[in-house]
Design an enzyme around this catalytic site. Structure first.
Site, PDB file in Angstrom:
ATOM      1  N   ARG A 302       4.239   0.136  14.660  1.00 54.99           N
ATOM      2  CA  ARG A 302       5.275  -0.649  15.318  1.00 54.99           C
ATOM      3  C   ARG A 302       4.956  -2.144  15.436  1.00 54.99           C
ATOM      4  NH1 ARG A 302       7.125  -0.194  19.778  1.00 54.99           N
ATOM      5  NH2 ARG A 302       9.326  -0.326  19.278  1.00 54.99           N
ATOM      6  N   CYS A 332      -6.972  -1.901   4.634  1.00 54.40           N
ATOM      7  CA  CYS A 332      -7.081  -3.014   3.692  1.00 54.40           C
ATOM      8  C   CYS A 332      -5.712  -3.637   3.485  1.00 54.40           C
ATOM      9  CB  CYS A 332      -7.687  -2.545   2.383  1.00 54.40           C
ATOM     10  SG  CYS A 332      -9.436  -2.259   2.577  1.00 54.40           S
ATOM     11  N   GLU A 333      -5.326  -4.395   4.455  1.00 51.06           N
ATOM     12  CA  GLU A 333      -3.971  -4.936   4.599  1.00 51.06           C
ATOM     13  C   GLU A 333      -4.049  -5.646   5.945  1.00 51.06           C
ATOM     14  OE1 GLU A 333       0.321  -4.206   3.608  1.00 51.06           O
ATOM     15  OE2 GLU A 333      -1.177  -2.798   2.943  1.00 51.06           O
TER      16      GLU A 333
END
Ligand SMILES: *Cc1c(COP(=O)(O)O)cnc(C)c1O
Length: 403
Positions: A302, A332-333
């Protein structure tokens, strides 16, 4: 008065089941439902929990046992509701962009159905004629040049049958003598303003003379709950009063006993849920401290998806003076839960808790990065029980076919 879980109870659950962990509180769900019952007319209102917020069957059982009905967004949610033992009569399927076969299945299972396109309504008429009652979802915002003076604030939406197509809707209804029992409007989520719901009542008022078989006015869901400290949710006392009044007036005006339906999702479970994660790493960069957790947007999307605020507290040391942190995940972001958030001073290994994690938390979780989905546990009568386990390595392979 306000049911909640203590730091001790949350810590105990984390000790017993490990982290990351979703923790729910049955009594809070019950309290939310009771609150609705207090403010709305008992004879003229029914509530259907929009279960897409959280579908674990043990939560659905809590919902069923407190006497609440259930609203479903897919045929599989309908099947889950039946599996848990809801009677078809207490199940509502509000479909959108679904294949007609799902509507046939739902009707054959005996549940209430709201249809949201002329196309599916026509198919419904061809197959069932007048033999089954049905609801139609109306999009109230495009009566341009018509006799509706409405701005619901929810335009260009894919949902519902545009009210501007009223004539086409009536033609289909007449052609097949469809028994339209319900008019449905769901304007969106997090609606604090009571007036927005009352706009729906105005639209119903305009539509009712055209549909003499209608007995149910379904106002949808979308009640706002407080996320930030000090924030106010929808004022249920005032909404209840206004809706009760409108329903009485409409029932009298049209000489029909009309019932109001609501589909609260978030309202029922948001505050009943807590998400606990551990701080793996503290990293200083300039004047910023990153607290890197053993979770990420794969477990609670969210904040990244909706820019949602979730209040975060330090479960290990809630009494320490606060410092500013950027709370981030391990995916990994860029998966930031909060920038510059004041949290009681954190040490590596501390447990943090995210509030309002009951709705659209676990339900939107994934195995992105081949991470395990967390376990879910339920506190009920002071006891905590596992209601779904965390993934283990084999689970990542179970759906993959050996070649
Ligand atoms: C999502 C949804 C709800 C519930 O919305 P909340 O904001 O969780 O209350 C109710 N009705 C319909 C048709 C929905 O799609």
């Amino acid at each position: 008065m306000n049911a909640s879980l203590s730091y001790a109870e949350l810590n105990a659950a984390a000790q017993q089941f490990g982290t990351p962990l979703y923790v729910y509180h049955a009594e809070k769900i019950e309290q939310q439902y009771q609150n609705l019952l207090t403010h709305f007319s008992a004879t003229q209102t029914r509530f259907f929990y929009a279960c897409k917020a959280l579908t674990n069957i043990h939560i659905l059982k809590v919902i069923k046992n407190i006497g609440c009905n259930i609203d479903c967004s897919s045929i599989n949610e309908v099947k889950l509701a039946l599996h848990v033992g809801f009677s078809p009569n207490n199940i509502l399927y509000t479909s959108n962009s679904v294949g007609f076969d799902e509507i046939v299945t739902a009707i054959e299972l005996g549940v209430n159905v709201n249809i949201d396109s002329l196309s599916n309504l026509e198919k419904f008429g061809q197959k069932f004629g007048a033999s089954k009652a049905v609801g139609v979802r109306i999009r109230p915002d495009v009566m341009a040049g018509g006799n509706l003076k409405i701005s619901t604030g929810h335009d260009k939406s894919k949902f519902g049958i545009p009210v501007a197509q009223l004539e086409a809707l009536k033609l289909i209804q007449e052609k097949y003598q469809i028994n339209i029992r319900t008019l449905h409007i769901h304007t969106g989520s997090e609606i604090k303003d009571v007036a927005v719901f009352m706009k729906s009542a105005e639209v119903f008022d305009v539509l009712l003379p055209h549909f003499p078989t209608v007995e149910v006015l379904d106002f949808g869901g979308g009640f706002k709950v407080p996320y930030e400290p000090g924030e106010q949710g929808t004022d249920m006392a005032s909404l209840g009063k206004e809706v009760n009044k409108a329903m009485e007036q409409l029932s009298e005006k049209y000489g029909r006993s009309l019932t109001a339906w609501f589909e609260p999702g978030k309202y029922m479970v948001s505050e009943a849920g807590f998400f606990i994660a551990k701080v793996n790493v503290l990293k200083t960069s300039g004047d910023r401290i990153f607290a890197g957790l053993n979770t990420g947007l794969n477990h609670l999307i969210r904040p990244m998806f909706y820019d949602a605020y979730h209040h975060i507290d330090n479960l290990t040391s809630p009494e320490k003076p606060t410092k500013q942190y950027a709370v981030v995940g391990n995916i990994c972001e860029t998966d930031t839960f909060a920038w510059d958030r004041a949290i009681p001073a954190i040490e590596e290994g501390d447990l943090l808790v995210f509030y309002n994690a009951g709705a659209y938390g676990y339900e939107m979780a994934s195995n992105y990065n081949a991470r395990f989905k967390p376990a879910q546990v339920l506190y009920q009568n002071g006891e905590v029980k596992l209601i779904s386990r965390a993934d283990q390595f084999e689970d990542l392979l179970t759906l993959q076919v050996p070649l």
